[in-house]
Motif scaffolding. Structure first.
Motif, PDB file in Angstrom:
ATOM      1  N   LEU A 183       0.800  -1.251   0.388  1.00  0.00           N
ATOM      2  CA  LEU A 183      -0.179   0.497  -0.086  1.00  0.00           C
ATOM      3  C   LEU A 183       1.198   1.356   0.383  1.00  0.00           C
ATOM      4  O   LEU A 183       1.646   1.536   0.540  1.00  0.00           O
ATOM      5  N   THR A 184       0.807   1.951  -1.204  1.00  0.00           N
ATOM      6  CA  THR A 184       1.432   2.910  -1.028  1.00  0.00           C
ATOM      7  C   THR A 184       0.950   4.345  -1.804  1.00  0.00           C
ATOM      8  O   THR A 184      -0.616   4.273  -2.420  1.00  0.00           O
ATOM      9  N   ALA A 185       1.181   5.950  -1.043  1.00  0.00           N
ATOM     10  CA  ALA A 185       0.575   7.412  -0.772  1.00  0.00           C
ATOM     11  C   ALA A 185       1.475   7.600  -2.474  1.00  0.00           C
ATOM     12  O   ALA A 185       0.715   9.397  -2.705  1.00  0.00           O
ATOM     13  N   ARG A 186       2.525   7.343  -2.772  1.00  0.00           N
ATOM     14  CA  ARG A 186       3.325   7.784  -3.801  1.00  0.00           C
ATOM     15  C   ARG A 186       3.308   7.396  -4.937  1.00  0.00           C
ATOM     16  O   ARG A 186       2.571   6.182  -5.234  1.00  0.00           O
ATOM     17  N   ARG A 187       2.513   8.284  -5.784  1.00  0.00           N
ATOM     18  CA  ARG A 187       2.113   8.057  -6.600  1.00  0.00           C
ATOM     19  C   ARG A 187       3.008   8.408  -8.172  1.00  0.00           C
ATOM     20  O   ARG A 187       2.389   7.899  -8.990  1.00  0.00           O
ATOM     21  N   ASP A 188       4.271   8.352  -7.737  1.00  0.00           N
ATOM     22  CA  ASP A 188       5.572   8.497  -8.853  1.00  0.00           C
ATOM     23  C   ASP A 188       5.356   7.260  -9.331  1.00  0.00           C
ATOM     24  O   ASP A 188       5.685   6.508  -8.741  1.00  0.00           O
ATOM     25  N   GLU A 189       5.489   7.061 -10.516  1.00  0.00           N
ATOM     26  CA  GLU A 189       5.657   5.939 -11.439  1.00  0.00           C
ATOM     27  C   GLU A 189       6.966   4.868 -10.446  1.00  0.00           C
ATOM     28  O   GLU A 189       7.451   3.472 -10.756  1.00  0.00           O
ATOM     29  N   ASP A 190       8.428   5.839 -10.290  1.00  0.00           N
ATOM     30  CA  ASP A 190       9.289   5.399 -10.535  1.00  0.00           C
ATOM     31  C   ASP A 190       9.757   4.871  -8.451  1.00  0.00           C
ATOM     32  O   ASP A 190      10.156   3.555  -8.356  1.00  0.00           O
ATOM     33  N   ASP A 191       8.593   5.611  -8.165  1.00  0.00           N
ATOM     34  CA  ASP A 191       8.400   5.018  -5.942  1.00  0.00           C
ATOM     35  C   ASP A 191       7.130   4.381  -6.332  1.00  0.00           C
ATOM     36  O   ASP A 191       7.725   2.361  -5.768  1.00  0.00           O
ATOM     37  N   LEU A 192       6.373   3.096  -7.223  1.00  0.00           N
ATOM     38  CA  LEU A 192       6.153   2.464  -7.306  1.00  0.00           C
ATOM     39  C   LEU A 192       6.441   0.461  -7.967  1.00  0.00           C
ATOM     40  O   LEU A 192       6.229  -0.028  -7.413  1.00  0.00           O
ATOM     41  N   LEU A 193       7.730   1.562  -8.833  1.00  0.00           N
ATOM     42  CA  LEU A 193       8.537   0.093  -9.024  1.00  0.00           C
ATOM     43  C   LEU A 193       9.693  -0.449  -8.076  1.00  0.00           C
ATOM     44  O   LEU A 193       9.792  -1.314  -8.136  1.00  0.00           O
ATOM     45  N   LEU A 194       9.846   0.602  -7.370  1.00  0.00           N
ATOM     46  CA  LEU A 194      10.470   0.743  -6.510  1.00  0.00           C
ATOM     47  C   LEU A 194       9.992  -0.381  -5.047  1.00  0.00           C
ATOM     48  O   LEU A 194      10.601  -1.094  -4.701  1.00  0.00           O
ATOM     49  N   GLY A 195       8.984  -0.720  -5.318  1.00  0.00           N
ATOM     50  CA  GLY A 195       8.614  -1.708  -4.099  1.00  0.00           C
ATOM     51  C   GLY A 195       8.396  -3.325  -5.354  1.00  0.00           C
ATOM     52  O   GLY A 195       8.569  -3.658  -4.546  1.00  0.00           O
ATOM     53  N   LEU A 196       7.912  -2.771  -6.437  1.00  0.00           N
ATOM     54  CA  LEU A 196       8.521  -4.400  -7.223  1.00  0.00           C
ATOM     55  C   LEU A 196      10.069  -4.650  -6.690  1.00  0.00           C
ATOM     56  O   LEU A 196       9.463  -6.151  -6.913  1.00  0.00           O
ATOM     57  N   ASP A 197      10.478  -4.096  -7.104  1.00  0.00           N
ATOM     58  CA  ASP A 197      12.629  -4.186  -7.358  1.00  0.00           C
ATOM     59  C   ASP A 197      12.659  -4.724  -6.105  1.00  0.00           C
ATOM     60  O   ASP A 197      13.332  -5.619  -5.346  1.00  0.00           O
ATOM     61  N   ALA A 198      11.734  -4.255  -4.575  1.00  0.00           N
ATOM     62  CA  ALA A 198      12.251  -4.580  -3.827  1.00  0.00           C
ATOM     63  C   ALA A 198      11.509  -5.547  -3.059  1.00  0.00           C
ATOM     64  O   ALA A 198      12.046  -6.743  -2.054  1.00  0.00           O
ATOM     65  N   GLY A 199      10.585  -6.320  -4.011  1.00  0.00           N
ATOM     66  CA  GLY A 199       9.474  -7.764  -3.856  1.00  0.00           C
ATOM     67  C   GLY A 199       8.213  -8.309  -4.046  1.00  0.00           C
ATOM     68  O   GLY A 199       7.749  -8.925  -3.712  1.00  0.00           O
ATOM     69  N   ALA A 200       8.210  -6.557  -3.424  1.00  0.00           N
ATOM     70  CA  ALA A 200       6.368  -6.914  -3.760  1.00  0.00           C
ATOM     71  C   ALA A 200       5.423  -7.341  -4.890  1.00  0.00           C
ATOM     72  O   ALA A 200       6.287  -7.346  -6.184  1.00  0.00           O
ATOM     73  N   ASP A 201       4.651  -8.281  -4.802  1.00  0.00           N
ATOM     74  CA  ASP A 201       3.794  -8.399  -5.578  1.00  0.00           C
ATOM     75  C   ASP A 201       2.893  -7.546  -6.664  1.00  0.00           C
ATOM     76  O   ASP A 201       2.309  -7.863  -7.898  1.00  0.00           O
ATOM     77  N   ASP A 202       2.259  -6.857  -5.894  1.00  0.00           N
ATOM     78  CA  ASP A 202       1.459  -6.119  -6.278  1.00  0.00           C
ATOM     79  C   ASP A 202       1.340  -4.662  -5.072  1.00  0.00           C
ATOM     80  O   ASP A 202       1.432  -5.217  -4.865  1.00  0.00           O
ATOM     81  N   TYR A 203       0.627  -3.794  -6.335  1.00  0.00           N
ATOM     82  CA  TYR A 203       0.676  -2.339  -5.282  1.00  0.00           C
ATOM     83  C   TYR A 203      -1.181  -1.887  -4.967  1.00  0.00           C
ATOM     84  O   TYR A 203      -1.437  -2.274  -6.230  1.00  0.00           O
ATOM     85  N   LEU A 204      -0.727  -0.813  -4.337  1.00  0.00           N
ATOM     86  CA  LEU A 204      -2.168  -0.387  -4.321  1.00  0.00           C
ATOM     87  C   LEU A 204      -2.112   0.710  -3.399  1.00  0.00           C
ATOM     88  O   LEU A 204      -0.967   1.145  -2.847  1.00  0.00           O
ATOM     89  N   MET A 205      -2.893   2.043  -4.365  1.00  0.00           N
ATOM     90  CA  MET A 205      -2.222   3.250  -4.575  1.00  0.00           C
ATOM     91  C   MET A 205      -3.540   3.638  -3.340  1.00  0.00           C
ATOM     92  O   MET A 205      -5.118   3.464  -3.216  1.00  0.00           O
ATOM     93  N   LYS A 206      -2.549   4.709  -2.396  1.00  0.00           N
ATOM     94  CA  LYS A 206      -4.335   5.259  -1.490  1.00  0.00           C
ATOM     95  C   LYS A 206      -4.747   6.421  -2.095  1.00  0.00           C
ATOM     96  O   LYS A 206      -3.643   7.143  -2.637  1.00  0.00           O
ATOM     97  N   PRO A 207      -5.670   7.511  -2.097  1.00  0.00           N
ATOM     98  CA  PRO A 207      -6.852   6.390  -1.312  1.00  0.00           C
ATOM     99  C   PRO A 207      -7.562   5.236  -1.918  1.00  0.00           C
ATOM    100  O   PRO A 207      -7.498   5.274  -3.164  1.00  0.00           O
ATOM    101  N   TYR A 208      -7.668   4.667  -1.625  1.00  0.00           N
ATOM    102  CA  TYR A 208      -8.220   3.215  -1.607  1.00  0.00           C
ATOM    103  C   TYR A 208      -9.556   2.522  -2.168  1.00  0.00           C
ATOM    104  O   TYR A 208     -10.275   2.651  -1.164  1.00  0.00           O
ATOM    105  N   ASN A 209     -10.634   1.707  -2.690  1.00  0.00           N
ATOM    106  CA  ASN A 209     -11.544   1.817  -2.461  1.00  0.00           C
ATOM    107  C   ASN A 209     -11.568  -0.092  -1.282  1.00  0.00           C
ATOM    108  O   ASN A 209     -10.344  -0.823  -1.915  1.00  0.00           O
ATOM    109  N   PRO A 210     -12.102  -0.288   0.094  1.00  0.00           N
ATOM    110  CA  PRO A 210     -11.874  -1.518   0.151  1.00  0.00           C
ATOM    111  C   PRO A 210     -11.870  -2.232  -0.910  1.00  0.00           C
ATOM    112  O   PRO A 210     -11.576  -3.508   0.124  1.00  0.00           O
ATOM    113  N   ARG A 211     -13.328  -2.629  -1.412  1.00  0.00           N
ATOM    114  CA  ARG A 211     -13.343  -3.609  -2.221  1.00  0.00           C
ATOM    115  C   ARG A 211     -12.518  -3.604  -3.089  1.00  0.00           C
ATOM    116  O   ARG A 211     -12.419  -4.620  -3.485  1.00  0.00           O
ATOM    117  N   GLU A 212     -11.498  -3.127  -3.912  1.00  0.00           N
ATOM    118  CA  GLU A 212     -10.763  -2.872  -4.889  1.00  0.00           C
ATOM    119  C   GLU A 212      -9.393  -4.478  -3.956  1.00  0.00           C
ATOM    120  O   GLU A 212      -9.389  -4.804  -4.820  1.00  0.00           O
TER     121      GLU A 212
END
Length: 230
Positions: A79-108
């Motif tokens: 879960l991340t509040a960062r919306r910059d694409e490079d920041d999101l890719l850092l999460g995948l590179d660290a080993g995350a399998d999926d990410y969801l940007m805040k704010p998000y719908n709990p159903r999603e």
């Protein structure tokens, strides 16, 4: 047995919302509020999935993910509040399998959880048979990969992409098809998400990642796994 989902979120109210949604859907849920606590409890409780906030005290989510990836294949939804694409890719590179940007719908969030758990629990029709393409062997039951006889450690996301490709050698998969067979990410994340996983897989299975012979790009279409003889 109901799947156990661990929530690592420093926002107590938000963590409680996620916990209640998980429990209402029939999952077991546990909550931690710091990075070091997340590592300790994953080691102790071995959850089926970790919902991990990036911004946490003690250690941030990226560091938590890097530590866990050295010793665990637990699927990680970041879960991340960062919306910059490079920041999101850092999460995948660290080993995350999926990410969801805040704010998000709990159903999603719940849809992502269901997809990730369903995929990680998938087993082949013949559980003792490894998928083999040239020097690449993928044992889905044991979550085990070898390349030229050497063990290859993969994150769950990398493993599932490789398993999908290995199940249909030489077939060309589009990025959207690979995401559908793995995590079901949103279309907006499709291209870069798959490309990042493929880039990391090539570092692990190719003799020369800059000139891949196994995990091949079919320009304008997607990727295929070959036996390396071309």
């Amino acid at each position: 047995m109901h799947a156990h989902v661990m929530i690592a979120e420093d926002d107590v109210r938000q963590a409680d919302v996620i916990r209640r949604y998980l429990e209402a859907s029939g999952y077991r849920a546990s909550v931690v509020h710091g990075g070091r606590d997340a590592i300790e409890q994953v080691r102790r409780l071995r959850p089926d999935l970790l919902v991990l906030d990036v911004m946490m005290p003690q250690l941030n989510g990226l560091d938590v993910c890097r530590v866990l990836r050295r010793e665990s294949n637990v699927p990680v939804l970041m879960l991340t509040a960062r919306r910059d694409e490079d920041d999101l890719l850092l999460g995948l590179d660290a080993g995350a399998d999926d990410y969801l940007m805040k704010p998000y719908n709990p159903r999603e969030l719940m849809a992502r959880v269901r997809t990730m758990l369903r995929r990680t629990r998938w087993t082949p029709a013949e559980p003792d048979a490894a998928l083999r393409v040239g020097e690449i062997a993928v044992d889905v039951r044991c979550h085990h990969v070898t390349s030229d006889g050497h063990r290859v450690d993969c994150t769950p996301g990398e493993f599932e992409i490789l398993a999908a490709l290995a199940a249909a050698p030489n077939r060309v998969f589009t990025r959207a098809q690979l995401l559908e067979r793995t995590r079901g990410f949103e279309a907006a994340a499709t291209d870069r998400t798959v490309d990042m996983h493929v880039m990391k897989l090539r570092r692990k299975i190719e003799p020369n990642p800059r000139r891949p012979v196994y995990l091949v790009t079919v320009y304008g279409v997607g990727y295929q796994l070959t036996d390396g003889s071309r």
